[in-house]
Structure formats: C-alpha cells, structure tokens
Design a protein around this motif. Structure first.
Motif, PDB file in Angstrom:
ATOM      1  N   LEU A 167       0.715  -1.135  -0.150  1.00  0.00           N
ATOM      2  CA  LEU A 167       0.206   0.027  -0.242  1.00  0.00           C
ATOM      3  C   LEU A 167       0.816   0.979  -0.089  1.00  0.00           C
ATOM      4  CD1 LEU A 167      -2.729  -0.474   2.745  1.00  0.00           C
ATOM      5  CD2 LEU A 167      -2.813  -1.780  -0.176  1.00  0.00           C
ATOM      6  N   TYR A 168       0.555   1.968  -0.847  1.00  0.00           N
ATOM      7  CA  TYR A 168       0.969   3.597  -0.893  1.00  0.00           C
ATOM      8  C   TYR A 168      -0.197   4.166   0.164  1.00  0.00           C
ATOM      9  CZ  TYR A 168       3.325   8.004  -2.733  1.00  0.00           C
ATOM     10  OH  TYR A 168       3.208   9.678  -2.952  1.00  0.00           O
ATOM     11  N   VAL A 169       0.283   5.080   0.541  1.00  0.00           N
ATOM     12  CA  VAL A 169      -0.688   5.252   0.893  1.00  0.00           C
ATOM     13  C   VAL A 169      -0.773   7.735   0.998  1.00  0.00           C
ATOM     14  CG1 VAL A 169      -2.115   6.588   3.101  1.00  0.00           C
ATOM     15  CG2 VAL A 169      -2.585   4.127   2.760  1.00  0.00           C
ATOM     16  N   HIS A 170      -1.307   8.469   0.537  1.00  0.00           N
ATOM     17  CA  HIS A 170      -1.366   9.763   0.315  1.00  0.00           C
ATOM     18  C   HIS A 170      -2.387  10.418   1.188  1.00  0.00           C
ATOM     19  CE1 HIS A 170      -0.082  13.615  -1.442  1.00  0.00           C
ATOM     20  NE2 HIS A 170      -1.281  13.982  -1.496  1.00  0.00           N
ATOM     21  N   ILE A 171      -1.875  11.178   1.784  1.00  0.00           N
ATOM     22  CA  ILE A 171      -2.454  11.974   2.782  1.00  0.00           C
ATOM     23  C   ILE A 171      -3.115  13.796   2.215  1.00  0.00           C
ATOM     24  CG2 ILE A 171      -3.678  12.799   5.130  1.00  0.00           C
ATOM     25  CD1 ILE A 171      -2.518  10.630   5.956  1.00  0.00           C
ATOM     26  N   ASP A 172      -3.858  14.109   1.825  1.00  0.00           N
ATOM     27  CA  ASP A 172      -3.751  15.820   1.562  1.00  0.00           C
ATOM     28  C   ASP A 172      -4.698  15.994   3.177  1.00  0.00           C
ATOM     29  OD1 ASP A 172      -4.866  18.189   0.955  1.00  0.00           O
ATOM     30  OD2 ASP A 172      -4.907  18.418  -0.554  1.00  0.00           O
ATOM     31  N   THR A 173      -3.912  16.791   4.055  1.00  0.00           N
ATOM     32  CA  THR A 173      -4.359  16.827   4.958  1.00  0.00           C
ATOM     33  C   THR A 173      -5.620  17.941   5.070  1.00  0.00           C
ATOM     34  OG1 THR A 173      -3.169  18.746   5.646  1.00  0.00           O
ATOM     35  CG2 THR A 173      -2.399  16.874   6.605  1.00  0.00           C
ATOM     36  N   ASP A 174      -6.320  18.860   3.702  1.00  0.00           N
ATOM     37  CA  ASP A 174      -7.631  19.270   3.667  1.00  0.00           C
ATOM     38  C   ASP A 174      -8.639  18.514   3.621  1.00  0.00           C
ATOM     39  OD1 ASP A 174      -7.795  17.987   0.741  1.00  0.00           O
ATOM     40  OD2 ASP A 174      -7.421  20.276  -0.255  1.00  0.00           O
ATOM     41  N   ILE A 175      -8.345  17.159   3.943  1.00  0.00           N
ATOM     42  CA  ILE A 175      -9.582  15.764   3.687  1.00  0.00           C
ATOM     43  C   ILE A 175     -10.541  16.140   5.433  1.00  0.00           C
ATOM     44  CG2 ILE A 175      -8.756  14.045   4.430  1.00  0.00           C
ATOM     45  CD1 ILE A 175     -10.110  12.600   3.305  1.00  0.00           C
ATOM     46  N   VAL A 176      -9.489  16.759   6.549  1.00  0.00           N
ATOM     47  CA  VAL A 176      -9.895  16.793   7.771  1.00  0.00           C
ATOM     48  C   VAL A 176     -11.412  18.076   7.482  1.00  0.00           C
ATOM     49  CG1 VAL A 176      -9.737  17.103  10.000  1.00  0.00           C
ATOM     50  CG2 VAL A 176      -8.038  16.222   8.164  1.00  0.00           C
ATOM     51  N   GLY A 220      -0.156  -4.274   7.799  1.00  0.00           N
ATOM     52  CA  GLY A 220       0.721  -4.388   8.022  1.00  0.00           C
ATOM     53  C   GLY A 220       1.502  -4.507   6.977  1.00  0.00           C
ATOM     54  N   ARG A 221       0.806  -3.789   5.320  1.00  0.00           N
ATOM     55  CA  ARG A 221       1.083  -3.934   4.255  1.00  0.00           C
ATOM     56  C   ARG A 221       1.278  -2.337   4.006  1.00  0.00           C
ATOM     57  NH1 ARG A 221      -3.729  -5.732   0.931  1.00  0.00           N
ATOM     58  NH2 ARG A 221      -3.122  -4.872  -0.485  1.00  0.00           N
ATOM     59  N   ILE A 222       1.409  -1.187   4.835  1.00  0.00           N
ATOM     60  CA  ILE A 222       1.866   0.095   3.703  1.00  0.00           C
ATOM     61  C   ILE A 222       3.633   0.376   3.870  1.00  0.00           C
ATOM     62  CG2 ILE A 222       1.937   2.526   4.742  1.00  0.00           C
ATOM     63  CD1 ILE A 222      -0.123   1.851   6.703  1.00  0.00           C
ATOM     64  N   ALA A 223       3.393   0.563   2.266  1.00  0.00           N
ATOM     65  CA  ALA A 223       4.859   0.541   1.695  1.00  0.00           C
ATOM     66  C   ALA A 223       5.876   1.871   1.803  1.00  0.00           C
ATOM     67  CB  ALA A 223       5.460  -0.028   0.738  1.00  0.00           C
ATOM     68  N   ALA A 224       5.180   2.829   1.903  1.00  0.00           N
ATOM     69  CA  ALA A 224       5.065   4.068   1.756  1.00  0.00           C
ATOM     70  C   ALA A 224       3.793   4.738   2.424  1.00  0.00           C
ATOM     71  CB  ALA A 224       5.452   4.358   0.696  1.00  0.00           C
ATOM     72  N   VAL A 225       4.078   5.967   2.873  1.00  0.00           N
ATOM     73  CA  VAL A 225       3.279   7.231   3.011  1.00  0.00           C
ATOM     74  C   VAL A 225       4.007   8.664   2.157  1.00  0.00           C
ATOM     75  CG1 VAL A 225       2.120   8.893   4.679  1.00  0.00           C
ATOM     76  CG2 VAL A 225       2.454   5.997   4.699  1.00  0.00           C
ATOM     77  N   SER A 226       2.557   9.638   1.534  1.00  0.00           N
ATOM     78  CA  SER A 226       2.944  10.278   1.379  1.00  0.00           C
ATOM     79  C   SER A 226       1.775  10.978   2.127  1.00  0.00           C
ATOM     80  CB  SER A 226       3.500  10.650   0.446  1.00  0.00           C
ATOM     81  OG  SER A 226       1.982  10.565  -0.839  1.00  0.00           O
ATOM     82  N   VAL A 227       2.237  12.692   2.716  1.00  0.00           N
ATOM     83  CA  VAL A 227       1.391  13.674   3.275  1.00  0.00           C
ATOM     84  C   VAL A 227       1.211  15.324   2.985  1.00  0.00           C
ATOM     85  CG1 VAL A 227       0.818  15.684   4.912  1.00  0.00           C
ATOM     86  CG2 VAL A 227       1.709  13.238   5.657  1.00  0.00           C
ATOM     87  N   SER A 228       0.022  15.816   1.946  1.00  0.00           N
ATOM     88  CA  SER A 228       0.565  17.137   1.214  1.00  0.00           C
ATOM     89  C   SER A 228      -0.058  17.348   2.919  1.00  0.00           C
ATOM     90  CB  SER A 228      -0.495  17.035  -0.251  1.00  0.00           C
ATOM     91  OG  SER A 228      -0.643  18.549  -0.345  1.00  0.00           O
ATOM     92  N   THR A 229       0.700  18.744   2.697  1.00  0.00           N
ATOM     93  CA  THR A 229       0.228  19.886   4.963  1.00  0.00           C
ATOM     94  C   THR A 229      -0.742  20.583   4.394  1.00  0.00           C
ATOM     95  OG1 THR A 229       2.324  21.155   4.207  1.00  0.00           O
ATOM     96  CG2 THR A 229       2.262  18.994   5.242  1.00  0.00           C
TER      97      THR A 229
END
Length: 259
Positions: free
Chosen positions: A180-189, A221-230
């Motif tokens: 899994l590659y999880v990307h979070i744009d914090t404007d989702i909150v 247990g599958r997260i290989a990478a993460v990115s965050v747009s702040t």
C-alpha cells in the motif's frame, strides 16, 4: 518498520520555509536548487531527488514517509517505489479529486491534476521526466473527494478508480493485493478542526473518524510508503492544523499507535 522521514519544504515550485520546523533528527530534507524555466521543469527538479531518496529508503529496509506542501510530490514517491520494484495500491485521501486534465480544469491549477496524471490521464510531462509508468486505475482508491469540478467528476465516474465518498467505507473494503502507498492531503479533515488549508472544502470527516481509518490501515501491515500534503503553515497561527495532520500520520505509521 523503521520510517524514513523525507521533507520537501515547497508548495509546487515555491519554497515553503514554514514546513522546515517539522524536521527532526534523522529526517532527510529535499531542498535542491531548482532550474530556471517553466513550472513542470522546476517540479521535476524536486521530484527526481525525492524519487532517489524514496528508492534509497526502501533499499535500506525503511519505509519512506514524504511530507510536502502539495500533492504533485506523489509523482516522486511513486517513481521511487517503481524503481524499487514495487507496484503499489494507492489509497488517496483528499477533499478534492486531483483528477483534472487541461480539458476539464476551470482554473489551470497543476496541483489539481496529479492523481489523473498518475493513472495516465491528461498531462504526462512530469511522469515522463522520471520514467514513471502510470498506475492501473483499479489499483487506486480515492476518498472522500467531496469537492469535484464538473468535468473532473465525470472523469472520476468513468474511471476504474474506486471512489469512496465516505472514508469509513475503507474499514470494510477488501483491498487489492500488493503493498500500500497511502497519500493524505490534510484538507480532507473537516475545516472546523483543521482550517489552515489553501483550498477549504466544507464538510468532510472528523479527525476522530480518520484516526480510526488510519489505525485500520496500519493494522494491515502492508503500508510500504506514505506521503502527506500539508496544511499552509503561514495560516496555521495556533498550530491546530499541524497537530491534527501530524496526529493522523502518527497513527498511520507508528507501530505503537495500534496497541
């Protein structure tokens, strides 16, 4: 898994020095001298070293965690994953779709296009610069994307991308096989809790609901990478948006967060 934090203190091709206070011991700072020229050339000057840092982290057995001021940085992260031989499932959290092309965008904003780019739609200049192969659409999950432009909405509906309008649907979703590659744009909150965003979208999930989803993804247990747009640090006078954004990241990537 040990996390390798990688900070790119830019919003698109403009320096964002307010992010630099995030950096702690062991963090890598991606802050190259950018070439003169048009924006996509300059962005590739950021994405290329980010791809190298991502690949190096994976090669050393660490999980790359990219933090940047915009979602186009995902191009560098995905390129690094591919160079390391990974074909990830991309889980994209965003109030927006980032699925515009030049034909659908009402604003011409490049930052509203990266997810479309990553699946091979529309503008491909920056992907070609990094020799990045677009992802198969059915390996992309987009949530919640509550604020879509009209033409963008049609593209999302026609694509094989899985669009979940409620982030809680991830709790019961069977994820495709693979890392899994999880990307979070914090404007989702919901902006009532995290207001320091350049492009606010009314409504949206609470930080508490997102914490539950992040914990669920962590437990795979599958997260290989993460990115965050702040968040925008210049707007975050009290530090509330930073606290919320970094709290979500902490739950997603730290082993102790699920115990």
């Amino acid at each position: 898994m040990q996390n390798q934090m990688i900070l790119t203190p830019f919003f698109l091709d403009s320096p964002l020095p307010g992010l630099e206070s995030l950096a702690a011991s062991g963090w890598l700072i991606n802050k190259p001298l950018l070439p003169d020229g048009e924006m996509q050339l300059r962005l590739s000057g950021l994405h290329s070293p980010l791809a190298e840092l991502t690949q190096q982290a994976l090669s050393s057995g660490k999980r790359p965690v990219s933090i940047a001021g915009d979602c186009c940085a995902t191009i560098g992260v995905l390129a690094g994953l591919q160079r390391a031989g990974l074909d990830p499932v991309l889980v994209w959290f965003d109030a927006h779709g980032d699925f515009n092309t030049w034909e659908t965008t009402p604003s011409g904003f490049l930052g509203g296009m990266p997810l479309a780019m990553l699946v091979g739609k529309g503008e491909q200049t920056m992907l070609k610069a990094l020799k990045l192969t677009p992802l198969a659409e059915d390996r992309v999950i987009l949530t919640d994307a509550r604020d879509l432009d009209p033409g963008e909405k049609l593209l999302v509906e026609a694509a094989a991308v899985v669009h979940l309008t409620d982030v809680s649907e991830l709790l019961g979703l069977t994820l495709p096989d693979g890392p899994l590659y999880v990307h979070i744009d914090t404007d989702i909150v919901n902006p009532a809790e995290a207001p320091a965003m350049n492009y606010l979208a009314a409504g949206g999930p609470s930080a508490g609901r997102l914490q539950t989803v992040m914990q669920h993804l962590n437990r795979t247990g599958r997260i290989a990478a993460v990115s965050v747009s702040t968040w925008n640090p210049e707007m975050d006078k009290g530090g509330q948006s930073r606290k919320v954004g970094m709290g979500l990241l902490e739950t997603l990537i730290n082993d102790g967060a699920t115990k």
